[in-house]
Design a protein around this motif. Sequence first.
Motif, PDB file in Angstrom:
ATOM      1  N   VAL A 155      -4.327   6.023  -8.151  1.00 16.24           N
ATOM      2  CA  VAL A 155      -3.767   4.785  -7.635  1.00 16.24           C
ATOM      3  C   VAL A 155      -2.462   5.381  -7.150  1.00 16.24           C
ATOM      4  O   VAL A 155      -1.867   4.863  -5.925  1.00 16.24           O
ATOM      5  N   SER A 202       0.807  -1.175  -0.071  1.00 20.69           N
ATOM      6  CA  SER A 202      -0.122  -0.062  -0.055  1.00 20.69           C
ATOM      7  C   SER A 202       0.807   1.329   0.125  1.00 20.69           C
ATOM      8  O   SER A 202       1.997   1.145  -0.048  1.00 20.69           O
ATOM      9  N   ASN A 239       1.189  -2.431  -7.114  1.00 26.13           N
ATOM     10  CA  ASN A 239       1.438  -3.293  -6.191  1.00 26.13           C
ATOM     11  C   ASN A 239       2.845  -4.089  -6.352  1.00 26.13           C
ATOM     12  O   ASN A 239       3.526  -4.373  -5.476  1.00 26.13           O
ATOM     13  N   ASP A 242      -4.952  -6.094  -3.102  1.00 27.72           N
ATOM     14  CA  ASP A 242      -3.556  -6.408  -2.936  1.00 27.72           C
ATOM     15  C   ASP A 242      -3.005  -7.189  -4.102  1.00 27.72           C
ATOM     16  O   ASP A 242      -1.977  -7.788  -4.089  1.00 27.72           O
ATOM     17  N   ARG A 253      -5.960   1.821  -3.732  1.00 28.50           N
ATOM     18  CA  ARG A 253      -5.865   0.474  -4.131  1.00 28.50           C
ATOM     19  C   ARG A 253      -7.029  -0.366  -4.200  1.00 28.50           C
ATOM     20  O   ARG A 253      -8.132  -0.125  -3.552  1.00 28.50           O
ATOM     21  N   LEU A 258      -8.923   1.240 -12.086  1.00 30.80           N
ATOM     22  CA  LEU A 258      -8.179   1.426 -10.888  1.00 30.80           C
ATOM     23  C   LEU A 258      -7.323  -0.051 -10.550  1.00 30.80           C
ATOM     24  O   LEU A 258      -6.669  -0.176  -9.919  1.00 30.80           O
ATOM     25  N   SER A 314      -3.874  -0.740  -9.847  1.00 29.50           N
ATOM     26  CA  SER A 314      -3.223  -1.252  -8.471  1.00 29.50           C
ATOM     27  C   SER A 314      -2.553  -2.521  -8.707  1.00 29.50           C
ATOM     28  O   SER A 314      -1.382  -2.713  -7.850  1.00 29.50           O
TER      29      SER A 314
END
Length: 487
Positions: A377, A291, A329, A385, A382, A321, A325
């Motif tokens: 982002v 994060s 990540n 994960d 997020r 998104l 993400s």
Amino acid sequence: MRKKILSALLLITVLFGQLSIVSIGSSMDETIADMEAQEAETKEKISDLEKQTKETQDAINELNEQKQQTQNNVSSLQDQKSDLQDTVDDYSDKLDTLSAEIADTESAMAEVSAQIVELNAKLQETEALRKERYESLKKRMQMIYERGGEESLLMILFDAKSLKDFLTLYEYINDVVVYDQTKIAEYQALVDSIAAQVAEIELKEAELNEYQASLDEKHGELADLTDTVMGQLSSTNSALSSERSKLDDYEKQLSELDEKMKSLESQTAAAQAELAKQIAERLALTKEDTSGSYAASASELEWLAATIQAEAGGESYTGKLAVGSVIMNRVKSSAFPNDIVSVITQNMQFASYRSGKVELIIANGPNSTCIQAAQEVLDGARVGDYLFFMTQYWADYYGISEYTMIGNHAFFYRWVTNKKSDGGGSSEESAPGDPAPQEAAPAENPPEEAQPEQAQPEETTPPDAAPPEEAPQETPPEDSGGDAGSE
């Protein structure tokens, strides 16, 4: 006393507990260090295989260029051979024509020769007649000379006894003189005629000889040209044979390099699968925190927005998104590169980058919605994960057991496959970036009609064909392994 004993026991217990925790922590660190060392060795092996693959591909490209040049040479030589053959045929036709002309000339010369022989025979007869008349004239002239020449003829007139006698003698003398003059003139005309005929024949024969010499010269010239062209034709045929031999040799070398390339690809896929397993085992020991925000440059923002548009341009805003993400990540994960561009351009990852779609969007400028999603982002937003995404069809095909559908894509953190999956997957957990361990790859390409329809295929990247039997389709990169799931 009892309290002291209990306190001592409690202290001993705490100390032993701390020692155990320290021991476990130390053991964990050593295990992770060993795993990372193994990963580094595998990465080095993959790097070496990729270097060999590049060198082999460069050799293939160079051979293909040489092959193309040789094919051009062969085509040029074939045209040259055709032109030379036409020239040889043309020369042969001209030689045939000249040969016919020479034959006609020889026939004409033979006729002239016969005429010369005939004229020579006549000349001999005339010469004999000339000699005969010459002797006759000689004797007559001698007799006339002995008698005093022409004056003696005049003296005869004085022997006339009468006018009639005189006239008769005069007429006789006149006839003799005329006769002699006529014979002399005939003789001279005969000699002049023979000389003229001989001169004419000699002139004609000289002209024929000159024409024959000209024809012979042309014949020799064409013969030389034919020999020259035949030599060029022979040289061209030799060069053509040599170039064709080169083509055969190039084909053989290319075939060998193709086999080497297949072997390298198979070895690379196996090494990437091994790296995927190693990373999976290491990540299974801990849970990383991916994060947080990221201070991106304007260029990184553009790259992120363009990739979001290439992968999810036709998806919902949440889908955009989610793609962003996954990228961020990965940037935050130790299993992937630590900057946006390196994650997107990582070897064998995002198909939209490999196809050139991302850079095309960058050239035209990403749309405002995707830029906004990228900025969200980067600021820390997020949607899970997740480290991977792909279409649901391919997730089910590979037997991914745990994923979340967002729009048309299946998102997941670890690659956990089901042994009963159609894709031949196992229950093993694969590392981020690895589509499936080598043994989990399907044996055959799934039929094209079995692939699910995309909601808006023009905005999303279609899945690659299923991997071959010997290796997974999406091979992991040096740093982690595996496709981003753009498929």
